[in-house]
Design a protein around this motif. Structure first.
Motif, PDB file in Angstrom:
ATOM      1  N   PHE A   1       0.753  -1.537  -0.119  1.00  0.00           N
ATOM      2  CA  PHE A   1       0.251  -0.205   0.054  1.00  0.00           C
ATOM      3  C   PHE A   1       0.855   1.266  -0.252  1.00  0.00           C
ATOM      4  O   PHE A   1       0.544   2.406   0.221  1.00  0.00           O
ATOM      5  CB  PHE A   1      -0.602   0.222   0.794  1.00  0.00           C
ATOM      6  N   LYS A   2       2.026   0.771  -0.196  1.00  0.00           N
ATOM      7  CA  LYS A   2       2.893   2.184  -0.172  1.00  0.00           C
ATOM      8  C   LYS A   2       2.863   3.830   1.040  1.00  0.00           C
ATOM      9  O   LYS A   2       3.034   4.932   0.450  1.00  0.00           O
ATOM     10  CB  LYS A   2       2.615   2.718  -1.666  1.00  0.00           C
ATOM     11  N   GLY A   3       2.643   3.065   2.171  1.00  0.00           N
ATOM     12  CA  GLY A   3       2.835   3.420   2.868  1.00  0.00           C
ATOM     13  C   GLY A   3       1.166   5.242   2.503  1.00  0.00           C
ATOM     14  O   GLY A   3       1.679   5.873   3.236  1.00  0.00           O
ATOM     15  N   GLN A   4       0.832   4.505   1.728  1.00  0.00           N
ATOM     16  CA  GLN A   4      -1.140   6.088   1.550  1.00  0.00           C
ATOM     17  C   GLN A   4      -1.958   4.974   1.644  1.00  0.00           C
ATOM     18  O   GLN A   4      -2.297   4.135   1.543  1.00  0.00           O
ATOM     19  CB  GLN A   4      -0.809   6.340   0.214  1.00  0.00           C
ATOM     20  N   PRO A   5      -2.470   6.068   2.623  1.00  0.00           N
ATOM     21  CA  PRO A   5      -4.171   5.561   2.688  1.00  0.00           C
ATOM     22  C   PRO A   5      -4.738   5.052   1.949  1.00  0.00           C
ATOM     23  O   PRO A   5      -6.004   4.541   1.262  1.00  0.00           O
ATOM     24  CB  PRO A   5      -4.943   6.198   3.629  1.00  0.00           C
ATOM     25  N   ALA A   6      -4.736   6.434   0.619  1.00  0.00           N
ATOM     26  CA  ALA A   6      -5.247   5.698  -0.673  1.00  0.00           C
ATOM     27  C   ALA A   6      -5.428   4.579  -1.342  1.00  0.00           C
ATOM     28  O   ALA A   6      -5.979   3.667  -2.182  1.00  0.00           O
ATOM     29  CB  ALA A   6      -5.356   6.641  -1.418  1.00  0.00           C
ATOM     30  N   GLU A   7      -3.593   4.375  -1.348  1.00  0.00           N
ATOM     31  CA  GLU A   7      -3.770   3.299  -1.958  1.00  0.00           C
ATOM     32  C   GLU A   7      -3.710   1.843  -1.036  1.00  0.00           C
ATOM     33  O   GLU A   7      -3.705   0.989  -1.945  1.00  0.00           O
ATOM     34  CB  GLU A   7      -1.720   2.696  -2.356  1.00  0.00           C
TER      35      GLU A   7
ATOM     36  N   VAL B   1      -4.682   3.639   7.359  1.00  0.00           N
ATOM     37  CA  VAL B   1      -5.108   2.789   6.449  1.00  0.00           C
ATOM     38  C   VAL B   1      -6.363   1.809   5.971  1.00  0.00           C
ATOM     39  O   VAL B   1      -7.604   2.424   5.540  1.00  0.00           O
ATOM     40  CB  VAL B   1      -3.585   1.732   6.045  1.00  0.00           C
ATOM     41  N   ASN B   2      -6.349   1.412   7.480  1.00  0.00           N
ATOM     42  CA  ASN B   2      -7.561   0.980   7.526  1.00  0.00           C
ATOM     43  C   ASN B   2      -8.721   1.648   8.377  1.00  0.00           C
ATOM     44  O   ASN B   2      -9.874   1.507   7.552  1.00  0.00           O
ATOM     45  CB  ASN B   2      -7.727  -0.090   8.820  1.00  0.00           C
ATOM     46  N   LEU B   3      -8.205   3.001   8.574  1.00  0.00           N
ATOM     47  CA  LEU B   3      -9.189   3.902   8.515  1.00  0.00           C
ATOM     48  C   LEU B   3      -9.999   4.174   7.220  1.00  0.00           C
ATOM     49  O   LEU B   3     -11.339   4.435   7.112  1.00  0.00           O
ATOM     50  CB  LEU B   3      -8.651   5.471   9.132  1.00  0.00           C
ATOM     51  N   ALA B   4      -9.143   4.440   5.890  1.00  0.00           N
ATOM     52  CA  ALA B   4      -9.333   4.807   4.724  1.00  0.00           C
ATOM     53  C   ALA B   4     -10.071   3.677   4.411  1.00  0.00           C
ATOM     54  O   ALA B   4     -11.405   3.454   3.434  1.00  0.00           O
ATOM     55  CB  ALA B   4      -8.280   4.863   3.832  1.00  0.00           C
TER      56      ALA B   4
END
Lengths: 388, 290
Positions: free
Chosen positions: A78-84, A109-112
């Motif tokens: 996920f490359k450190g990105q919530p969107a990813e 990340v999981n919140l997103a």
């Protein structure tokens, strides 16, 4: 022009056909998706998490699989990105037809991912400690999100209780990364428990995300002279904070989150001497005799020792999923979701060796964690196993 | 506590100042914001770390070698981006974009090589703290301030007492006129990039000692830009002033107003300063260059 369009279409059709064959050929395997940090500052943890999951899958498949089917694990970064994280969750569900997803241990990340999982209805078993991941508001539970380690409320409170009861501290300060819900949720829990049980949090200081200089904030803490400082940040940030606290002559004992047990923490702090005397919490005690066999299996399989707790996240999550699929009797998302909700006394490596999930919060019931201390020789010593 | 906070602020500010001077040098002559400076900061940190780690030389030696490398890298960047764009008669916007690309490229490569990990120097250098009364001053902060002063002194000597400096100053007034006078403008520009690269290198290496070595360390270049703008773009004294001011502002806002909102408030202050003095603190109204 038309002929070219026609040939492009023909090729597309062929590709789809081949892809379709690929999917139908997978009908007798169970696809588990994994989302991990394979690159970036926490890559070591992410890679070990994947290793742990792969090892569990290999063991299960060698022993005949689940419900007579082999498990296929697909891991994405996920490359450190919530969107990813959201994007690869969709990909795992829609493209790879995963029936259940494991990961991540990054609350942001999981919140997103959580609202998307509620829509696509494929359950996620994560290690994201922020309670809002599974219960976005009091009394409401995300049907498709589960947590497989003590939540940040429990971890913050366990550390606060250790500081009060065992170390006999009366005053504390919190230094917390405002941009990281992993840190804020633990710090709030620490503050609330500490204040409610006879201690006093003198300073509660939030720092902006991405900061590397904390001297202004630490100078303020130094002026109020607390017995201890709680810094529930990620490893590298916490390392810089300990280093700078010592540079300013602050001698208060430092307490931290489970991120303080990894080598990058010491690396960022600069030396073993600087981190000596620092306490942190962790679900696993690597030297626990109960784990010796697993540690040896891991090292034999990968040629590297277990360094991060993420190995256990990956490994245990797969076994919790396996138990859920067996209980469900069918490898379908909705059935697995229901089974996960009723996870009871499933054998795992972390904590005291079993996990039970609360159907109302989707978080573990009474899962304990260890408190460790860094010694000057670079080793960590387990102090006690504490229940929330 | 106030004095300790001022010490903290100056230690951050002197580092911004050094960054800003290197950044300002290129702006001075070309009127271009050169973001490859950020790449040189990161390379300065990593080169010195690698040299200290793998060649097992003392940290100061590693830093000196690294400075030479970053100077050369910066000159190389000039050769493969700006030089080509200039010969093609492309505007400065293209170089701005090229420099930003170099910055991102180098950061991405460093992320790949380091796997995103943070590392510290293998041997202690300027570690520990000394005290004056109840002021705690880390050796690295004192060292950085001293090294900044030395660098600035050397730089002003080069700029005001050498032929090269004279040429740079002439070119910064007008590249065209300098060319008409028969000056080798390619060599001058390359020289400026070299000097700017060495300054980025020394700051990057020291940032690596002060904090740690990590691939995104080049992001400090943004603070260099803000320091330059506040101080007055293209003005070396202004760059130093701007750096110190931002460092102090950040620290004092964190200490006395709110730490979490400190970046926002610091930038709000900077906006006010620029509204009052658009040319910057030390700047004079200038016209477009190139």
């Amino acid at each position: 022009m038309l002929r070219r369009a026609a040939s492009i279409l023909a090729i597309s059709a062929l590709v789809l056909l081949v892809a379709g064959m690929g999917i139908s050929a997978q009908a007798d395997v169970i696809v588990i998706g994994e989302i991990a940090a394979l690159t970036g500052p926490t890559a070591q943890q992410g890679l070990q998490e994947r290793n742990g999951a792969v090892l569990a899958v290999e063991e299960i498949n060698a022993a005949g699989g689940v419900l007579g089917k082999q498990i296929k694990l697909i891991t994405y970064d996920f490359k450190g990105q919530p969107a990813e994280g959201v994007s690869v969750y969709r990909k795992l569900v829609q493209q790879d037809k995963a029936v259940v997803i494991v990961g991540t241990n990054f609350s942001n990340v999981n919140l997103a991912m959580a609202p998307v999982a509620e829509q696509l209805k494929v359950p996620v078993l994560s290690n994201a400690m922020e309670p809002a991941v599974t219960t976005p508001e009091p009394g409401k539970v995300n049907k498709y999100h589960f947590l497989a380690q003590p939540s940040s409320i429990e971890q913050g409170a366990i550390v606060a209780r250790y500081a009060l009861d065992e170390l006999k501290f009366k005053t504390a300060a919190c230094l917390v990364n405002k941009g990281n819900s992993f840190a804020t949720s633990q710090a709030e829990a620490f503050r609330d428990y500490f204040n409610a049980n006879g201690g006093k949090v003198l300073d509660y200081i939030e720092v902006p995300a991405g900061a590397v200089d904390f001297k202004a904030q630490l100078t303020k803490i130094k002026a109020s002279n607390p017995d201890c400082i709680y810094i529930p940040q990620y490893a590298q940030e916490a390392g810089l904070q300990v280093k700078q606290a010592r540079e300013l002559g602050i001698t208060a004992v430092v307490l931290g989150a489970n991120t303080l047990g990894v080598p990058p923490f010491v690396e960022a702090a600069g030396s073993n001497a600087i981190v000596a005397g620092t306490y942190f919490i962790n679900n696993v005690h690597f030297g626990d005799p109960r784990l010796a066999d697993f540690m040896a299996r891991y090292e034999k399989r990968y040629g590297e020792p277990v360094i991060t707790t993420n190995v256990f996240f990956g490994y245990d999550n797969v076994y919790i999923i396996k138990a859920a699929i067996e209980k469900a009797g069918v490898a379908e998302p909705e059935a697995i979701r229901t089974a996960l909700e009723n996870t009871k006394d499933v054998k795992i490596l972390q904590g005291a060796g079993t996990i039970t999930l609360d159907p109302n919060t989707h978080r573990p019931v009474d899962m304990p964690a260890w408190i460790f201390k860094w010694e000057a020789d670079g080793t960590t010593v387990p102090m006690t196993l504490m229940y929330p | 506590m106030l004095f300790q906070q001022i010490v903290n602020g100056i230690s951050v500010g002197s580092m911004y100042a050094l960054l800003a001077v290197g950044f300002s040098l290129v702006y001075n002559i070309l009127g271009i914001a050169n973001f490859s400076h950020g790449a040189m900061i990161a390379l300065g940190a990593f080169f010195s770390y690698w040299i200290a780690r793998y060649l097992a030389v003392p940290v100061p030696v590693a830093i000196l070698a690294s400075i030479a490398f970053t100077g050369l890298s910066s000159a190389l960047v000039e050769l493969v981006t700006l030089r080509i764009l200039r010969k093609r008669g492309q505007g400065s916007l293209y170089f701005f974009i090229a420099s930003l690309t170099v910055f991102n490229l180098v950061t991405a490569v460093l992320v790949y090589i380091s796997r995103g990990n943070i590392v510290s120097y293998p041997r202690a250098f300027l570690s520990g703290t000394f005290t004056i009364g109840n002021l705690y001053i880390p050796w690295i902060d004192a060292g950085m301030l001293l090294i900044s002063i030395v660098c600035l002194a050397v730089l002003s000597y080069v700029m005001f007492k050498t032929r090269f400096g004279l040429a740079v100053r002439a070119a910064s007034f007008s590249i065209k006129a300098a060319q008409l006078m028969g000056m080798d403008i390619d060599a001058i520009i390359q020289g400026v990039f070299f000097v700017s690269g060495t300054l980025a290198g020394v700051t990057g290496a020291l940032l690596g000692v002060k904090y740690a070595v990590y691939p995104y360390i080049g992001n400090f270049v943004y603070m260099a830009l803000f320091a330059c703008v506040v101080g007055g773009l293209g003005n070396l004294t202004g760059a130093v002033l701007g750096g110190l001011l931002i460092g102090l502002l950040e620290t004092l806002v964190s200490a006395y107003i709110s730490s979490a909102i400190s970046p926002a408030l610091t930038f709000a202050f900077l906006v006010v300063i620029l509204l009052l003095r658009p040319q910057g603190l030390a700047g004079r109204a200038t016209e477009e260059k190139i």
